[in-house]
Design an enzyme around this catalytic site. Structure first.
Site, PDB file in Angstrom:
ATOM      1  N   ASP A 180       0.826  -1.214   0.000  1.00  0.00           N
ATOM      2  CA  ASP A 180       0.000   0.000   0.000  1.00  0.00           C
ATOM      3  C   ASP A 180       0.861   1.265   0.000  1.00  0.00           C
ATOM      4  O   ASP A 180       2.014   1.266   0.419  1.00  0.00           O
ATOM      5  CB  ASP A 180      -0.882   0.036   1.260  1.00  0.00           C
ATOM      6  CG  ASP A 180      -2.012  -0.984   1.229  1.00  0.00           C
ATOM      7  OD1 ASP A 180      -2.068  -1.810   0.290  1.00  0.00           O
ATOM      8  OD2 ASP A 180      -2.836  -0.953   2.155  1.00  0.00           O
ATOM      9  N   HIS A 220       3.880  -1.961   3.304  1.00  0.00           N
ATOM     10  CA  HIS A 220       3.842  -0.623   2.707  1.00  0.00           C
ATOM     11  C   HIS A 220       5.132  -0.357   1.933  1.00  0.00           C
ATOM     12  O   HIS A 220       6.213  -0.413   2.519  1.00  0.00           O
ATOM     13  CB  HIS A 220       3.633   0.431   3.799  1.00  0.00           C
ATOM     14  CG  HIS A 220       2.282   0.367   4.433  1.00  0.00           C
ATOM     15  ND1 HIS A 220       1.968  -0.589   5.375  1.00  0.00           N
ATOM     16  CD2 HIS A 220       1.150   1.084   4.212  1.00  0.00           C
ATOM     17  CE1 HIS A 220       0.692  -0.437   5.733  1.00  0.00           C
ATOM     18  NE2 HIS A 220       0.176   0.567   5.041  1.00  0.00           N
TER      19      HIS A 220
HETATM   20 ZN   LIG Z   1      -2.701   3.320   3.066  1.00  0.00          ZN
END
Ligand SMILES: [Zn+2]
Length: 245
Positions: free
Chosen positions: A56, A207
């Site tokens: 993400d 991430h």
């Molecule tokens: Zn996010």
């Protein structure tokens, strides 16, 4: 509300009960990644032995390229939920993710908490991101992950109207706070193994970027992904989310 047994997905009924009354049903429905109360989301199927790596908050020129190299080394395809404004700034990197065989998804334009964002802006955040990604990648965007997992029925309806399946997760840790790669991989290994004992696949969040801006250090997250690939590659199958429907 759909029964998780009826739908064959790994929804967190046990986890919901365990939260007790203090947290409140509404917060549970809006934020708990496995809640299906505000509408159905793709979490993970009942397929132990399958893992989906999802990344993400990119694309991030500082770390996404190294992550792509790592995935090539292991011949694994993953899913990238991109922030629209970063995709607009880094179109070449978006194209590299796609041409490397990975799936891209919509993670909103500017990463607001969509559970508390006005309807008009929710529509704009999702529409603008899908249009931008489609323009760069040349194909429609079919998956959406709400920032923070925060949602309400309108958010999920809007995503579906735009042709996207809303996605949450069932294995995550605080890798964005930059703990060590060993700590991130250790926590995720526990989460993956816990899902396996429940008879579920694992939908893993890491991430490769930060919603605060381009260039964030994601070295520990990328190194942790490398550890997971090394640990599970011989015993598990790594999936793109579109292989789960
Ligand atoms: Zn996010």
């Amino acid at each position: 509300m759909l029964s998780p047994l009826a739908t064959g997905i790994c929804a967190g009924v046990g986890a919901a009960a365990g939260l007790g009354l203090a947290w409140g049903g509404c917060a549970y429905a809006a934020l708990w990644p496995e809640s299906q109360i505000f509408g159905r989301t793709l979490t993970a199927p009942r397929k132990p032995g399958e893992l989906a790596l999802t990344f993400d908050d990119g694309p991030n020129p500082a770390w996404t390229p190294r992550l792509l190299d790592l995935l090539v080394e292991h011949n694994v395809r993953a899913t990238f939920f991109m922030v629209g404004k970063f995709a607009e700034a880094e179109p070449g990197l978006v194209r590299r993710v796609v041409t490397s065989g990975h799936l891209i998804g919509n993670h909103s334009w500017s990463h607001p908490n969509l559970a508390m964002t006005a309807a008009g802006r929710v529509t704009e955040e999702l529409t603008r991101t899908s249009e931008t990604l489609q323009q760069i990648a040349g194909a429609p965007v079919k998956y959406f992950r709400p920032p923070y997992g925060a949602r309400r029925p309108f958010v999920l309806r809007t995503a579906r109207k735009l042709g996207m399946v809303p996605v949450t997760w069932n294995a995550m840790t605080n890798d964005w706070e930059e703990p060590s790669a060993d700590a991130i991989a250790g926590w995720l290994t526990s989460a993956i193994d816990r899902q396996e004992r429940r008879g579920c696949a694992a939908n893993i969040v890491l991430h490769d970027g930060s919603h605060h801006g381009l260039g964030a250090n994601r070295g520990p997250s990328v190194a942790a992904a490398g550890q997971l690939l090394a640990r599970y590659k011989s015993s598990h199958r790594f999936m793109r989310l579109d292989e789960w429907g």
